[in-house]
Design a protein around this motif. Structure first.
Motif, PDB file in Angstrom:
ATOM      1  N   ARG A 147      -3.398   5.944  26.573  1.00 13.19           N
ATOM      2  CA  ARG A 147      -3.440   5.146  27.814  1.00 13.19           C
ATOM      3  C   ARG A 147      -2.040   4.896  28.341  1.00 13.19           C
TER       4      ARG A 147
ATOM      5  N   VAL B  83       0.495  -4.187  19.198  1.00 11.76           N
ATOM      6  CA  VAL B  83      -0.318  -3.179  18.497  1.00 11.76           C
ATOM      7  C   VAL B  83       0.443  -1.869  18.299  1.00 11.76           C
TER       8      VAL B  83
ATOM      9  N   LYS C  97      -0.612 -10.118  20.487  1.00 11.40           N
ATOM     10  CA  LYS C  97      -0.362  -9.377  19.250  1.00 11.40           C
ATOM     11  C   LYS C  97       0.108  -7.954  19.550  1.00 11.40           C
TER      12      LYS C  97
ATOM     13  N   TYR D 160      -1.531  -5.789  23.898  1.00  8.96           N
ATOM     14  CA  TYR D 160      -2.557  -6.035  24.926  1.00  8.96           C
ATOM     15  C   TYR D 160      -2.493  -7.491  25.353  1.00  8.96           C
ATOM     16  N   ASP D 161      -2.404  -8.362  24.365  1.00  4.86           N
ATOM     17  CA  ASP D 161      -2.178  -9.767  24.716  1.00  4.86           C
ATOM     18  C   ASP D 161      -0.955 -10.246  23.952  1.00  4.86           C
TER      19      ASP D 161
ATOM     20  N   PRO E 259      -6.070   6.267  11.072  1.00  2.00           N
ATOM     21  CA  PRO E 259      -7.282   5.480  10.889  1.00  2.00           C
ATOM     22  C   PRO E 259      -7.683   4.776  12.183  1.00  2.00           C
ATOM     23  N   SER E 260      -8.931   4.365  12.248  1.00  2.00           N
ATOM     24  CA  SER E 260      -9.422   3.651  13.418  1.00  2.00           C
ATOM     25  C   SER E 260      -8.599   2.373  13.633  1.00  2.00           C
ATOM     26  N   GLY E 261      -8.210   2.139  14.885  1.00  2.00           N
ATOM     27  CA  GLY E 261      -7.425   0.938  15.178  1.00  2.00           C
ATOM     28  C   GLY E 261      -5.930   1.119  14.981  1.00  2.00           C
ATOM     29  N   SER E 262      -5.499   2.360  14.677  1.00  2.00           N
ATOM     30  CA  SER E 262      -4.071   2.554  14.412  1.00  2.00           C
ATOM     31  C   SER E 262      -3.266   2.688  15.708  1.00  2.00           C
ATOM     32  N   GLY E 263      -3.959   2.862  16.846  1.00  2.00           N
ATOM     33  CA  GLY E 263      -3.229   2.875  18.116  1.00  2.00           C
ATOM     34  C   GLY E 263      -3.247   4.215  18.843  1.00  2.00           C
ATOM     35  N   LYS E 264      -4.163   5.109  18.459  1.00  2.00           N
ATOM     36  CA  LYS E 264      -4.190   6.428  19.098  1.00  2.00           C
ATOM     37  C   LYS E 264      -4.574   6.332  20.583  1.00  2.00           C
ATOM     38  N   SER E 265      -5.678   5.623  20.844  1.00  2.00           N
ATOM     39  CA  SER E 265      -6.112   5.519  22.248  1.00  2.00           C
ATOM     40  C   SER E 265      -5.081   4.770  23.062  1.00  2.00           C
TER      41      SER E 265
END
Ligand code: ADP
Length: 580
Positions: A380, A351, A349, A346-347, A370-376
């Motif tokens: 996108r 992901v 770092k 995204y910037d 897990p949350s934050g693993s990159g699913k969304s």
């Protein structure tokens, strides 16, 4: 070349450049006509002076009156033209600039909106364009017109008498020099004022978004105090800025007017030495007071032009951001989605690292992890909402980065958690799925999405306005509206983000039923939060820290006993049965 630079500098459209030329032309004419008036006065006066000693009658009264009438007529016509060319045309310029900016924003990659704050963008489309409107209508034509006409008149004055010309015009370059010299200060002040204004609107927007929390936690006073400070600060910066510019403008104007004194001084000496007659001095005095008028006006205008530069720059920044482009045709072979070694940040770092998987047409592919693993993020990227940094994403063997996002998205339906609903009727909100769908089609989709029964409970059925962002509807109802939209659109690819909030059993069943109708036969990429979805999926891609940890059918993954198996076991132990 010059014209392009000028156009950029003032954020003008092509038409705007033409209009400015027209405005400048008519301003020159107006200023010259005014000078014509001065010459008439001079002619009459010198005729009068000549006839006086001879004791005759005043010279041709009829022709004098004729001249004056001609002057008044000319003056009226040219002023009218000038008005039309400046104020009259600017309305369209404002409109097309706003539309142009909005259109541009629509095409910008989503990443841009993450970087710029929304209050700032709104301020540009409304505030900056407003400021520029004033520059377009009041400044440009007048200013350039004044330059040209004064140049012409100054040259004429030099022909009459160069000594008097210098004595009367020396103040003009000095005044402008002073003003341009003050430019840095003006720029800095304009930047500061703008920043302070954005802080105020940010603060208001933030409060509106969080009004519930602010009320619930009794923070109103604290908030108001903060806002008060920001408004005071804005006012302080603005006053300081205006005082600064005012000071320079007035100093410049005084210096320029000192030309009258020097003209009288030099003129008197020249008369005494016998090198000019009184009438010439009289002519100079008449002309220079007229020259000062447009310049005086333009001194103030220049200050405004400096300030407006910040606005123009901000508008150009939007125009200069590259849009996501691509071919206008999209003819994939089937609709398999394939990620090949995708890397994304995204910037700075990263992901997602080296992500590869395939979501087949006709299958449900579940992204879990897990949350934050990159699913969304994966979802996108699959729709080119952001541009990837490494690797390639293909749909039906076509690299999606080569397709115009607008065309690409025709093949996608997105059913995301944050359903965006507009302040319109239920009917129109569903119709967003497919522009031009008939009422019957909308109703059929609503029925298939299990919306019918709650819509019928609304006071005006399909014609009920649902309030901003669907304030009148429950979470499950909103989601069903978005499913109805997707059904109506009937796109071959569905990106689905399941609701994380638990729905009650009835809602849950209805949403599931609606989904099963929607998903049949499509390429489905689902960000799964529920066991039921995961178990029913054809394929599971397990993400961990931005990498694909495992993939395969639910049964295969359970048999392998890896991360997925452990997550399922953990879930089963906890009461929630949620997978996150
Ligand atoms: P998941 O959907 O699995 O919870 P996400 O795809 O939302 O994970 O997020 C993956 C990573 O990207 C996280 O570290 C998150 O903080 C980061 N991230 C998500 N959205 C943005 C964004 N708009 N800007 C910057 N970082 C983001």
């Amino acid at each position: 070349m010059f014209s392009k630079k000028f156009q950029r500098k003032f954020a003008l459209t092509d038409q705007g450049v033409e209009n400015t030329k027209k405005g400048t032309f008519w301003t020159v004419i107006v200023n010259l006509v005014v000078m014509g008036g001065v010459s008439i006065l001079y002619l009459l006066m010198s005729g009068f002076m000549r006839t006086l000693p001879e004791g005759k009658h005043l010279p041709g009264v009829v022709s004098a009156v004729g001249l004056v009438i001609l002057f008044v007529l000319l003056s009226f016509v040219t002023h009218l033209q000038q008005y039309k060319a400046t104020y009259g045309l600017v309305y369209n310029e404002v409109k097309s600039t706003r539309l142009g900016l909005a259109e541009r924003l629509r095409k910008l990659p989503l990443g841009y909106f993450g970087k710029r704050d929304l209050a700032d963008l709104t301020e540009t489309i409304m505030g900056d364009v407003n400021r520029m409107e004033h520059v377009w209508s009041h400044v440009l034509g007048y200013l350039y017109g004044a330059y040209i006409s004064t140049g012409v008149i100054a040259i004429c004055l030099f022909f009459y008498d160069w000594r008097l010309a210098i004595a009367s015009l020396w103040g003009v370059p000095v005044a402008f020099g002073l003003l341009f010299g003050s430019r840095k200060t003006a720029d800095r002040n304009a930047q500061r004022t703008k920043k302070a204004a954005v802080r105020v609107s940010d603060s208001i927007q933030e409060a509106l978004e969080n009004i519930r929390e602010i009320r619930a936690t009794n923070q109103e006073e604290r908030y108001l105090e903060g806002l008060n400070q920001k408004i005071d600060e804005h006012e302080r910066v603005m006053i300081r800025g205006e005082l600064g510019t005012g000071l320079f403008v007035n100093a410049a104007s005084v210096i320029m007017r000192m030309g009258v004194a020097t003209t009288i001084l030099v003129g008197a000496n020249l008369i005494l030495s016998g090198s000019i007659d009184f009438m010439l001095l009289f002519l100079f005095l008449l002309v220079i007071t007229r020259i000062y008028a447009p310049f005086d006006q333009s001194l103030a205008l220049i200050a405004e032009m400096f300030v407006s530069q910040v606005s123009a720059d901000r508008m150009m920044e939007i125009y200069d951001t590259p849009v996501a482009e691509g071919s206008g045709t999209f003819e994939p072979k089937g609709h398999d989605i394939v990620f090949e070694h995708v890397g994304f940040a995204y910037d700075e770092k990263e992901v997602l690292h080296d992500v590869s998987f395939t979501a087949k047409e006709g299958e449900v592919t579940a992204l879990v992890g897990p949350s934050g693993s990159g699913k969304s993020t994966c979802a996108r990227l699959a729709a080119r909402l952001w541009e990837i940094d490494k690797g390639v994403i293909k749909v039906g063997n076509v690299d999606i980065s080569t397709v115009d996002p607008e065309v690409l998205l025709r093949d996608y339906s997105m059913v995301f958690q944050e359903v965006v609903l507009f302040d319109d009727t239920v009917m129109e909100n569903i119709r967003l799925g497919r522009h031009g769908a008939t009422d019957e089609e909308v109703q059929a989709a609503a029925k298939a999405a299990n919306c019918e029964e709650f819509i019928q409970r609304l006071p005006e059925g399909y014609d009920t306005p649902i309030g901003e962002n669907g304030a009148r509807l429950s979470g499950g109802e909103r989601q069903r509206i978005s499913i109805a939209r997707a059904l109506l659109k009937d796109a071959p690819i569905i990106l689905l983000d399941e609701a994380t909030a638990s729905l009650d059993v009835e809602n849950e069943t209805k949403v599931q039923e609606a989904l099963s109708r929607l998903l049949a036969g499509k390429t489905v990429l689902v960000i799964a939060h529920r066991m039921r979805t995961v178990e029913a999926a054809d394929k599971i891609v397990v993400l961990a820290e931005g990498r694909v940890a495992e993939e395969g059918s639910p049964a295969e993954l359970m048999a392998r006993g890896g991360l997925f198996c452990r997550m399922v076991e953990l879930q089963q132990q906890s009461a929630g049965w949620r997978l996150e």
